[in-house]
Motif scaffolding. Sequence first.
Motif, PDB file in Angstrom:
ATOM      1  N   ILE A  82      19.974 -43.092 -27.436  1.00  0.00           N
ATOM      2  CA  ILE A  82      19.971 -43.802 -26.061  1.00  0.00           C
ATOM      3  C   ILE A  82      20.653 -45.102 -26.354  1.00  0.00           C
ATOM      4  O   ILE A  82      21.477 -45.597 -25.474  1.00  0.00           O
ATOM      5  CB  ILE A  82      18.737 -43.959 -25.289  1.00  0.00           C
ATOM      6  N   HIS A  83      20.549 -45.692 -27.478  1.00  0.00           N
ATOM      7  CA  HIS A  83      21.207 -46.942 -27.651  1.00  0.00           C
ATOM      8  C   HIS A  83      22.614 -46.609 -27.689  1.00  0.00           C
ATOM      9  O   HIS A  83      23.525 -47.624 -27.063  1.00  0.00           O
ATOM     10  CB  HIS A  83      20.740 -47.467 -28.793  1.00  0.00           C
ATOM     11  N   LEU A  84      22.948 -45.675 -28.491  1.00  0.00           N
ATOM     12  CA  LEU A  84      24.722 -45.358 -28.641  1.00  0.00           C
ATOM     13  C   LEU A  84      24.787 -44.717 -27.167  1.00  0.00           C
ATOM     14  O   LEU A  84      26.185 -45.141 -26.776  1.00  0.00           O
ATOM     15  CB  LEU A  84      24.562 -44.166 -29.312  1.00  0.00           C
ATOM     16  N   ALA A  85      24.325 -44.259 -26.405  1.00  0.00           N
ATOM     17  CA  ALA A  85      24.860 -43.612 -25.253  1.00  0.00           C
ATOM     18  C   ALA A  85      24.903 -45.085 -24.199  1.00  0.00           C
ATOM     19  O   ALA A  85      26.039 -45.022 -23.624  1.00  0.00           O
ATOM     20  CB  ALA A  85      23.778 -43.178 -24.455  1.00  0.00           C
ATOM     21  N   HIS A  86      24.091 -46.108 -24.142  1.00  0.00           N
ATOM     22  CA  HIS A  86      24.392 -47.477 -23.583  1.00  0.00           C
ATOM     23  C   HIS A  86      25.629 -48.030 -23.860  1.00  0.00           C
ATOM     24  O   HIS A  86      26.449 -48.449 -23.302  1.00  0.00           O
ATOM     25  CB  HIS A  86      23.144 -48.339 -23.479  1.00  0.00           C
ATOM     26  N   LYS A  87      25.609 -47.876 -25.509  1.00  0.00           N
ATOM     27  CA  LYS A  87      27.199 -48.660 -25.754  1.00  0.00           C
ATOM     28  C   LYS A  87      28.253 -48.011 -25.478  1.00  0.00           C
ATOM     29  O   LYS A  87      29.442 -48.586 -24.980  1.00  0.00           O
ATOM     30  CB  LYS A  87      27.011 -48.695 -27.317  1.00  0.00           C
ATOM     31  N   ALA A  88      28.322 -46.794 -25.478  1.00  0.00           N
ATOM     32  CA  ALA A  88      29.225 -45.721 -25.217  1.00  0.00           C
ATOM     33  C   ALA A  88      29.827 -45.871 -23.464  1.00  0.00           C
ATOM     34  O   ALA A  88      30.807 -45.885 -23.129  1.00  0.00           O
ATOM     35  CB  ALA A  88      29.205 -44.338 -25.241  1.00  0.00           C
ATOM     36  N   ARG A  89      28.564 -46.106 -22.784  1.00  0.00           N
ATOM     37  CA  ARG A  89      28.752 -46.296 -21.281  1.00  0.00           C
ATOM     38  C   ARG A  89      29.567 -47.455 -21.035  1.00  0.00           C
ATOM     39  O   ARG A  89      30.370 -47.758 -20.099  1.00  0.00           O
ATOM     40  CB  ARG A  89      27.819 -46.143 -20.585  1.00  0.00           C
ATOM     41  N   ARG A  90      29.213 -48.660 -21.581  1.00  0.00           N
ATOM     42  CA  ARG A  90      29.612 -49.926 -21.726  1.00  0.00           C
ATOM     43  C   ARG A  90      31.132 -50.029 -22.217  1.00  0.00           C
ATOM     44  O   ARG A  90      31.985 -50.701 -21.348  1.00  0.00           O
ATOM     45  CB  ARG A  90      28.888 -51.173 -22.186  1.00  0.00           C
ATOM     46  N   PHE A  91      31.464 -49.531 -23.024  1.00  0.00           N
ATOM     47  CA  PHE A  91      32.771 -49.427 -23.928  1.00  0.00           C
ATOM     48  C   PHE A  91      33.693 -48.282 -23.479  1.00  0.00           C
ATOM     49  O   PHE A  91      34.176 -48.134 -22.670  1.00  0.00           O
ATOM     50  CB  PHE A  91      32.780 -50.250 -25.140  1.00  0.00           C
ATOM     51  N   SER A  92      33.330 -47.421 -24.729  1.00  0.00           N
ATOM     52  CA  SER A  92      33.839 -45.939 -24.771  1.00  0.00           C
ATOM     53  C   SER A  92      33.328 -45.283 -25.935  1.00  0.00           C
ATOM     54  O   SER A  92      32.553 -46.125 -26.733  1.00  0.00           O
ATOM     55  CB  SER A  92      35.340 -45.983 -24.648  1.00  0.00           C
ATOM     56  N   ILE A  93      33.631 -43.968 -25.921  1.00  0.00           N
ATOM     57  CA  ILE A  93      32.772 -43.431 -26.950  1.00  0.00           C
ATOM     58  C   ILE A  93      33.315 -43.726 -28.176  1.00  0.00           C
ATOM     59  O   ILE A  93      32.992 -43.676 -29.290  1.00  0.00           O
ATOM     60  CB  ILE A  93      32.963 -41.710 -26.949  1.00  0.00           C
ATOM     61  N   LEU A  94      34.636 -44.232 -28.230  1.00  0.00           N
ATOM     62  CA  LEU A  94      35.590 -44.907 -29.487  1.00  0.00           C
ATOM     63  C   LEU A  94      34.826 -45.894 -30.070  1.00  0.00           C
ATOM     64  O   LEU A  94      35.014 -46.092 -31.442  1.00  0.00           O
ATOM     65  CB  LEU A  94      37.016 -45.200 -29.294  1.00  0.00           C
ATOM     66  N   ALA A  95      34.156 -46.731 -29.208  1.00  0.00           N
ATOM     67  CA  ALA A  95      33.499 -47.914 -29.822  1.00  0.00           C
ATOM     68  C   ALA A  95      32.123 -47.510 -30.764  1.00  0.00           C
ATOM     69  O   ALA A  95      31.555 -48.277 -31.469  1.00  0.00           O
ATOM     70  CB  ALA A  95      32.735 -48.679 -28.566  1.00  0.00           C
ATOM     71  N   LEU A  96      31.813 -46.127 -30.988  1.00  0.00           N
ATOM     72  CA  LEU A  96      30.773 -45.654 -31.865  1.00  0.00           C
ATOM     73  C   LEU A  96      31.210 -45.470 -33.058  1.00  0.00           C
ATOM     74  O   LEU A  96      30.331 -44.818 -33.802  1.00  0.00           O
ATOM     75  CB  LEU A  96      29.929 -44.285 -31.221  1.00  0.00           C
ATOM     76  N   GLU A  97      32.633 -45.625 -33.475  1.00  0.00           N
ATOM     77  CA  GLU A  97      33.129 -45.313 -34.645  1.00  0.00           C
ATOM     78  C   GLU A  97      32.476 -45.849 -35.990  1.00  0.00           C
ATOM     79  O   GLU A  97      31.984 -45.488 -36.880  1.00  0.00           O
ATOM     80  CB  GLU A  97      34.354 -45.676 -34.680  1.00  0.00           C
ATOM     81  N   GLY A  98      31.964 -47.227 -35.765  1.00  0.00           N
ATOM     82  CA  GLY A  98      31.282 -47.798 -36.591  1.00  0.00           C
ATOM     83  C   GLY A  98      29.609 -47.535 -36.674  1.00  0.00           C
ATOM     84  O   GLY A  98      29.150 -48.102 -37.747  1.00  0.00           O
ATOM     85  N   ASP A  99      29.183 -46.766 -35.620  1.00  0.00           N
ATOM     86  CA  ASP A  99      27.755 -46.652 -35.715  1.00  0.00           C
ATOM     87  C   ASP A  99      27.498 -45.109 -36.412  1.00  0.00           C
ATOM     88  O   ASP A  99      26.368 -44.875 -36.417  1.00  0.00           O
ATOM     89  CB  ASP A  99      26.996 -46.565 -34.255  1.00  0.00           C
ATOM     90  N   VAL A 100      28.642 -44.441 -36.749  1.00  0.00           N
ATOM     91  CA  VAL A 100      28.226 -43.151 -37.332  1.00  0.00           C
ATOM     92  C   VAL A 100      27.203 -43.063 -38.613  1.00  0.00           C
ATOM     93  O   VAL A 100      26.443 -42.360 -38.594  1.00  0.00           O
ATOM     94  CB  VAL A 100      29.671 -42.426 -37.460  1.00  0.00           C
ATOM     95  N   GLN A 101      27.657 -44.026 -39.223  1.00  0.00           N
ATOM     96  CA  GLN A 101      26.929 -43.965 -40.655  1.00  0.00           C
ATOM     97  C   GLN A 101      25.451 -44.471 -40.207  1.00  0.00           C
ATOM     98  O   GLN A 101      24.576 -44.205 -41.339  1.00  0.00           O
ATOM     99  CB  GLN A 101      27.679 -44.772 -41.579  1.00  0.00           C
ATOM    100  N   ASP A 102      25.239 -45.187 -39.256  1.00  0.00           N
ATOM    101  CA  ASP A 102      23.924 -45.555 -39.078  1.00  0.00           C
ATOM    102  C   ASP A 102      22.952 -44.550 -38.768  1.00  0.00           C
ATOM    103  O   ASP A 102      21.558 -44.744 -38.754  1.00  0.00           O
ATOM    104  CB  ASP A 102      23.864 -46.744 -38.051  1.00  0.00           C
ATOM    105  N   LEU A 103      23.267 -43.520 -38.543  1.00  0.00           N
ATOM    106  CA  LEU A 103      22.428 -42.200 -38.092  1.00  0.00           C
ATOM    107  C   LEU A 103      21.689 -41.876 -39.285  1.00  0.00           C
ATOM    108  O   LEU A 103      20.433 -41.216 -39.121  1.00  0.00           O
ATOM    109  CB  LEU A 103      23.454 -41.401 -37.392  1.00  0.00           C
TER     110      LEU A 103
END
Length: 245
Positions: A82-103
């Motif tokens: 849900i945190h990633l969903a909020h971030k993707a909605r504010r920016f874009s799904i490309l903004a999650l590139e740096g969050d992949v390893q945090d999973l």
Amino acid sequence: MDLLTLGGLVVAFASVFLANWLGGGEVVLLLNLPSAIIVIVGSLGAALAQSTLFEAFSALRMLAWSLFPPIFDLEGNRRTIIHLAHKARRFSILALEGDVQDLNNDFAMRAMQMAVDGADPELLSERLHEEAERIRDQRGAHIGFLESIGGYAPTLGIMGSVLGLIQAMANLDSPEALGHGIAVAFVSTLYGQGFANLVIFPICRKLYRYADRELLNNQMFIDGIHGIAIGKHPQRLDLELSGYE
């Protein structure tokens, strides 16, 4: 470490020794190395004969889950999604590139990376659900190898008892030795039943629960990442994922 597994095994075996002691039996009669060898080693050999080496090693590695279980924190993972969903909605799904390893989950990281790379959301969901099911099937096959050990153990116990009786019959001219030999012979049957029903089968049931929870965890990641990829509202996504428990 899962102390409940150790505690359960201790209680189970203690009940056998306690019942033997209360019945006036000698504890030393229950300790028989040849019986343990024919039941444990024989059952393992029979299971190996029906399986591949890879499956056997995978099953033995999975056996470690009974003492060191994997952690599938569905509630924590849902909050992360849900945190990633909020971030993707504010920016874009490309903004999650740096969050992949945090999973901190190989399956989820690969799924998220595919979504970030622009994979078709529907195709991504379909293929990942199929892969999650294949992983569950593989886990089931590995546990099945362990179950086969438990399936052979009682029969090997009977075979051990027959061998013991054959040796005991050689002492027909010595009633005392004959009685002791017959008593020891039936220990193999006890070992076979005890190894299967007090050790192998209970542990396999626990491993099945872990495998099912792993599947549930992977499915939640798939649905969550699919929701992010199609731009689903975080609150709606949170509501849908709340069903994973």
